[in-house]
Design an enzyme around this catalytic site. Sequence first.
Site, PDB file in Angstrom:
ATOM      1  N   THR A  12       0.819  -1.215   0.000  1.00  0.00           N
ATOM      2  CA  THR A  12       0.000   0.000   0.000  1.00  0.00           C
ATOM      3  C   THR A  12       0.852   1.264   0.000  1.00  0.00           C
ATOM      4  OG1 THR A  12      -1.784  -1.146   1.171  1.00  0.00           O
ATOM      5  CG2 THR A  12      -1.789   1.261   1.245  1.00  0.00           C
ATOM      6  N   VAL A  13       1.760   1.388   0.961  1.00  0.00           N
ATOM      7  CA  VAL A  13       2.591   2.588   1.055  1.00  0.00           C
ATOM      8  C   VAL A  13       3.594   2.635  -0.092  1.00  0.00           C
ATOM      9  CG1 VAL A  13       4.233   3.879   2.475  1.00  0.00           C
ATOM     10  CG2 VAL A  13       2.299   2.717   3.545  1.00  0.00           C
ATOM     11  N   LYS A  19       7.628   1.925  12.102  1.00  0.00           N
ATOM     12  CA  LYS A  19       7.697   2.322  13.511  1.00  0.00           C
ATOM     13  C   LYS A  19       8.149   1.178  14.415  1.00  0.00           C
ATOM     14  CE  LYS A  19       3.114   1.292  12.680  1.00  0.00           C
ATOM     15  NZ  LYS A  19       2.345   1.529  11.437  1.00  0.00           N
ATOM     16  N   GLU A  59      -7.672  -4.099  10.938  1.00  0.00           N
ATOM     17  CA  GLU A  59      -7.175  -5.375  10.440  1.00  0.00           C
ATOM     18  C   GLU A  59      -8.082  -6.519  10.898  1.00  0.00           C
ATOM     19  OE1 GLU A  59      -4.636  -5.639   8.444  1.00  0.00           O
ATOM     20  OE2 GLU A  59      -3.836  -3.614   8.583  1.00  0.00           O
ATOM     21  N   ASP A  83       0.785  -0.515  18.651  1.00  0.00           N
ATOM     22  CA  ASP A  83       1.178   0.421  17.599  1.00  0.00           C
ATOM     23  C   ASP A  83       1.433   1.809  18.180  1.00  0.00           C
ATOM     24  OD1 ASP A  83       1.184   1.321  14.604  1.00  0.00           O
ATOM     25  OD2 ASP A  83      -0.323   2.600  15.545  1.00  0.00           O
ATOM     26  N   LYS A  85       5.056   4.124  18.372  1.00  0.00           N
ATOM     27  CA  LYS A  85       5.173   5.510  17.915  1.00  0.00           C
ATOM     28  C   LYS A  85       5.587   6.439  19.058  1.00  0.00           C
ATOM     29  CE  LYS A  85       1.690   4.741  14.331  1.00  0.00           C
ATOM     30  NZ  LYS A  85       0.269   4.911  13.953  1.00  0.00           N
TER      31      LYS A  85
END
Length: 439
Positions: A17-18, A109, A194, A205, A209
């Site tokens: 995706t990225v 990250k 997800e 997550d 970060k």
Amino acid sequence: MSLPLKEIGVGVVGFGTVGTGTVKLLLENAEHLRKRVGIPIRLVRVADKDLSRDRGIRLPDGVLVADGMQVVRDPAVQIVAELIGGTGAAKDYLLEAVRNGKSVVTANKALLAECGPEIAKAVISAGVDIGFEASVGGGIPIVRTLREGFAADRIRGIFGIINGTCNYILSRMTEEGRPYAEVLAEAQKAGLAEANPSFDVDGIDTAHKLTILVWLATGGHVPLKEIFVEGIREIAPEDIAFAKEFGYTIKLLAIAKENRTGLEVRVHPTMIPSHYLLATVDGANNAIYVKGDFVGSSLSYGQGAGMFPTASAVVGDIIEIARNLRRGSSGRIPPSGFFLADPGARIEIAPFHQVSCEYYLRFRVVDKPGVLSRIAGVLGQHAISISSVLQKGRGESAVPIFIVTHRAKESDMRAALEEADRLPDVLDRTRMIRIENNL
């Protein structure tokens, strides 16, 4: 004296995706990027295990390869963008690129949170650059803000909504009064969560970060095991209804702030006053609130994830590094923004059991006289005073009691709840949410 560069070669490892968004931006905005840098930025190689999937982008023959090492070792590549995620192969590719004298960009990250000191040492030793704007906040330029915009300030506090999935779920629960499981299922169906949402909803997550933000703000590395982490699974509609009634909004916050014993570093659902700007950040958006000793308070807001916001951050780093390469100034700002002999230097972390704040408590009890006084007695024995109480549903066999306390120590609160939950009239484990009134 070396000849001036005529172009900058870029290699991308990971065409998901990225990676797709990054490649699309590099190709479609090539002329715009050339004007920004002064020389062309050319996409040389893209690596991905899946060579057959249609990503809607037509690449020249020979650009797409299956072996990431072919990208990181290509002499025509000066900047490598690692966009595969995880801490296995991603680390291998990134460090091999650095060993080959290439600057790197990553959105990873987890890799930075878990292996940041090792990567920083390799980057500094090689005299190359690393960009990781996309690792926190997607399209919000918070990394550059902390490294450069606030370079003169001592950062006193960071409060962040930095997981879009959690913020979307809590926003929908707040707006519609619906239960967590129902909203999560809809978010999964819409592709906003997800199939296995644990990484997001359990706060992992966000903790990754937060580690990066603390590293940028202090120059010190915080091991993940030293961060208190609690997710949003147990937030119920009645908690949100109480929060609304008393002027609060519940958000999953990443918190790093100084106290007298060190730096508090924690992730958990938090009630904050609804009139705060941070409380108005809805949907999948992110926001990071920073307090500096001279700059004061600043709020950065925007899309925290997604193909194109994240790709924008990745390519922004590529532009910055390309400018450095063109001027021969790589390594101008070390990875953490601090000139430290040890980029993995530890900082003094305040023990979580010593953290103090106000608390919201939800008890489920038998509806009979004296229950509230017994609960208040237990709290009082542990030096916890009550600010307000609300009891609803009289006449039923089991009723909720909502309590907001004055400021108390975490260790005292835990000991009090352990004792209170053993009372015969308390039917379930008490739900506790921390309150931050002074952001």
